[in-house]
Motif scaffolding. Structure first.
Motif, PDB file in Angstrom:
ATOM      1  N   PRO A 267      46.385  44.803  46.606  1.00 40.73           N
ATOM      2  CA  PRO A 267      47.588  43.769  46.796  1.00 40.73           C
ATOM      3  C   PRO A 267      46.886  42.466  46.630  1.00 40.73           C
ATOM      4  N   TYR A 268      47.050  41.674  45.498  1.00 39.62           N
ATOM      5  CA  TYR A 268      46.363  40.451  45.245  1.00 39.62           C
ATOM      6  C   TYR A 268      47.364  39.514  44.577  1.00 39.62           C
ATOM      7  N   ARG A 269      47.274  38.351  44.550  1.00 37.38           N
ATOM      8  CA  ARG A 269      47.878  37.226  44.137  1.00 37.38           C
ATOM      9  C   ARG A 269      47.103  36.689  42.736  1.00 37.38           C
ATOM     10  N   PRO A 270      47.709  37.332  41.436  1.00 35.82           N
ATOM     11  CA  PRO A 270      46.932  36.627  40.256  1.00 35.82           C
ATOM     12  C   PRO A 270      46.828  35.225  40.290  1.00 35.82           C
ATOM     13  N   GLY A 271      45.490  34.774  39.775  1.00 36.62           N
ATOM     14  CA  GLY A 271      45.497  33.364  39.597  1.00 36.62           C
ATOM     15  C   GLY A 271      46.301  32.720  38.423  1.00 36.62           C
ATOM     16  N   ASP A 272      46.173  31.516  38.521  1.00 41.74           N
ATOM     17  CA  ASP A 272      46.971  30.798  37.244  1.00 41.74           C
ATOM     18  C   ASP A 272      46.318  30.845  35.958  1.00 41.74           C
ATOM     19  N   GLY A 273      44.923  31.296  35.763  1.00 45.39           N
ATOM     20  CA  GLY A 273      44.133  31.150  34.585  1.00 45.39           C
ATOM     21  C   GLY A 273      43.526  29.733  34.234  1.00 45.39           C
ATOM     22  N   ILE A 274      43.804  28.937  35.026  1.00 44.92           N
ATOM     23  CA  ILE A 274      43.448  27.430  34.688  1.00 44.92           C
ATOM     24  C   ILE A 274      41.880  27.520  34.953  1.00 44.92           C
ATOM     25  N   ASP A 275      40.907  27.095  34.064  1.00 47.66           N
ATOM     26  CA  ASP A 275      39.637  26.980  34.672  1.00 47.66           C
ATOM     27  C   ASP A 275      38.953  28.007  35.278  1.00 47.66           C
ATOM     28  N   THR A 276      39.347  29.308  34.795  1.00 51.41           N
ATOM     29  CA  THR A 276      38.966  30.640  35.302  1.00 51.41           C
ATOM     30  C   THR A 276      38.210  31.218  34.482  1.00 51.41           C
ATOM     31  N   GLU A 277      38.159  31.089  33.144  1.00 44.40           N
ATOM     32  CA  GLU A 277      37.617  31.807  31.997  1.00 44.40           C
ATOM     33  C   GLU A 277      35.805  32.280  32.515  1.00 44.40           C
ATOM     34  N   ALA A 278      35.329  31.312  33.087  1.00 44.08           N
ATOM     35  CA  ALA A 278      33.692  31.900  33.408  1.00 44.08           C
ATOM     36  C   ALA A 278      33.482  32.469  34.483  1.00 44.08           C
ATOM     37  N   VAL A 279      34.590  32.504  35.532  1.00 46.42           N
ATOM     38  CA  VAL A 279      34.267  33.240  36.899  1.00 46.42           C
ATOM     39  C   VAL A 279      33.826  34.617  36.763  1.00 46.42           C
ATOM     40  N   MET A 280      34.364  35.438  35.725  1.00 52.96           N
ATOM     41  CA  MET A 280      33.921  36.681  35.928  1.00 52.96           C
ATOM     42  C   MET A 280      32.451  37.114  35.495  1.00 52.96           C
ATOM     43  N   TRP A 281      32.048  36.023  34.518  1.00 53.14           N
ATOM     44  CA  TRP A 281      30.611  36.170  34.152  1.00 53.14           C
ATOM     45  C   TRP A 281      29.738  35.685  35.497  1.00 53.14           C
ATOM     46  N   ALA A 282      30.282  34.797  36.319  1.00 56.95           N
ATOM     47  CA  ALA A 282      29.485  34.735  37.713  1.00 56.95           C
ATOM     48  C   ALA A 282      29.337  35.619  38.572  1.00 56.95           C
ATOM     49  N   GLU A 283      30.554  36.593  38.441  1.00 61.31           N
ATOM     50  CA  GLU A 283      30.927  37.516  39.583  1.00 61.31           C
ATOM     51  C   GLU A 283      30.182  39.011  39.353  1.00 61.31           C
TER      52      GLU A 283
ATOM     53  N   ILE B 207      39.321  41.609  46.485  1.00 68.17           N
ATOM     54  CA  ILE B 207      40.536  40.816  46.481  1.00 68.17           C
ATOM     55  C   ILE B 207      40.394  39.549  46.381  1.00 68.17           C
ATOM     56  N   ASP B 208      39.655  38.960  46.928  1.00 63.26           N
ATOM     57  CA  ASP B 208      39.228  37.596  46.961  1.00 63.26           C
ATOM     58  C   ASP B 208      38.636  37.241  45.463  1.00 63.26           C
ATOM     59  N   ILE B 209      37.632  38.304  45.036  1.00 65.00           N
ATOM     60  CA  ILE B 209      37.410  38.060  43.497  1.00 65.00           C
ATOM     61  C   ILE B 209      38.412  37.969  42.801  1.00 65.00           C
ATOM     62  N   LEU B 210      39.350  39.235  42.832  1.00 63.86           N
ATOM     63  CA  LEU B 210      40.311  39.177  41.765  1.00 63.86           C
ATOM     64  C   LEU B 210      41.217  37.784  41.563  1.00 63.86           C
ATOM     65  N   GLU B 211      41.427  37.434  42.953  1.00 60.15           N
ATOM     66  CA  GLU B 211      42.119  36.234  42.955  1.00 60.15           C
ATOM     67  C   GLU B 211      41.491  35.007  42.298  1.00 60.15           C
ATOM     68  N   SER B 212      40.206  34.973  42.054  1.00 60.57           N
ATOM     69  CA  SER B 212      39.623  33.744  41.760  1.00 60.57           C
ATOM     70  C   SER B 212      39.401  33.967  40.119  1.00 60.57           C
ATOM     71  N   LEU B 213      39.756  35.061  39.599  1.00 56.69           N
ATOM     72  CA  LEU B 213      39.391  35.553  38.274  1.00 56.69           C
ATOM     73  C   LEU B 213      40.798  35.156  37.239  1.00 56.69           C
ATOM     74  N   HIS B 214      40.325  35.014  36.012  1.00 57.02           N
ATOM     75  CA  HIS B 214      41.479  34.671  34.936  1.00 57.02           C
ATOM     76  C   HIS B 214      42.167  36.052  35.080  1.00 57.02           C
ATOM     77  N   PRO B 215      43.431  35.946  35.187  1.00 56.60           N
ATOM     78  CA  PRO B 215      44.496  37.082  35.185  1.00 56.60           C
ATOM     79  C   PRO B 215      44.083  38.318  34.263  1.00 56.60           C
ATOM     80  N   LYS B 216      43.552  38.052  33.359  1.00 57.33           N
ATOM     81  CA  LYS B 216      43.069  39.153  32.168  1.00 57.33           C
ATOM     82  C   LYS B 216      41.948  39.915  32.817  1.00 57.33           C
ATOM     83  N   ASP B 217      40.981  38.891  33.130  1.00 63.38           N
ATOM     84  CA  ASP B 217      39.888  39.523  33.908  1.00 63.38           C
ATOM     85  C   ASP B 217      40.050  40.495  35.059  1.00 63.38           C
ATOM     86  N   ALA B 218      40.861  39.943  35.884  1.00 61.14           N
ATOM     87  CA  ALA B 218      41.499  40.648  37.069  1.00 61.14           C
ATOM     88  C   ALA B 218      41.911  42.215  36.717  1.00 61.14           C
TER      89      ALA B 218
END
Length: 141
Positions: A60-76, A101-112
């Protein structure tokens, strides 16, 4: 010059669409120039010995809005070891699941969605042979 960080899920989608191993190797090698940890990510996907300790399915997670999250998965990528057996065995299960779950919520929706597929061993278009061709000597298990 602005260098755009590709969404990791898009890289693996292009792998899935590619028919030849040569094209897949080219895609992986190009992607690895963005971040050396990308090679580690590939190993997490194809290594049959890696066992995820996060329950299967979509948490159970809330998908992010995808704004400025393209690079987050690279860091995670560097923290993925926490979620596999032998990684951070001293961390309690609930804390691991909440961190996931925190990581999923910080990612671009596609990366989550990609990370969930990765955890559930459902990533298509990549295998040990292709990873060995792209990164000789990296898989040492």
């Amino acid at each position: 010059m602005i260098i755009l960080t590709p969404i990791i899920a898009d890289i693996f989608e292009s792998l899935k669409k590619s028919r030849s191993d040569e094209k897949k190797v080219e895609i992986l090698q190009n992607a690895s120039h963005h971040n050396q940890q990308f090679k580690e990510l590939c190993a997490f996907i194809v290594n049959p010995h890696i066992q995820w300790v996060i329950p299967e399915g979509t948490p159970p997670y809330r998908p992010g809005d995808g704004i400025d999250t393209e690079a987050v998965m690279w860091a995670e990528i560097r923290r993925l070891y926490i979620f596999v057996k032998g990684g951070a065995d001293n961390m309690n299960k609930h804390k691991k699941e909440m961190l996931f779950i925190d990581i999923l919520e910080s990612l671009h929706p596609k990366d989550a969605k990609f990370l969930i597929k990765m955890k559930d061993k459902e990533v298509k278009g990549i295998n040990e042979k292709v990873v060995n061709l792209a990164f000789p000597g990296m898989l040492t298990y």
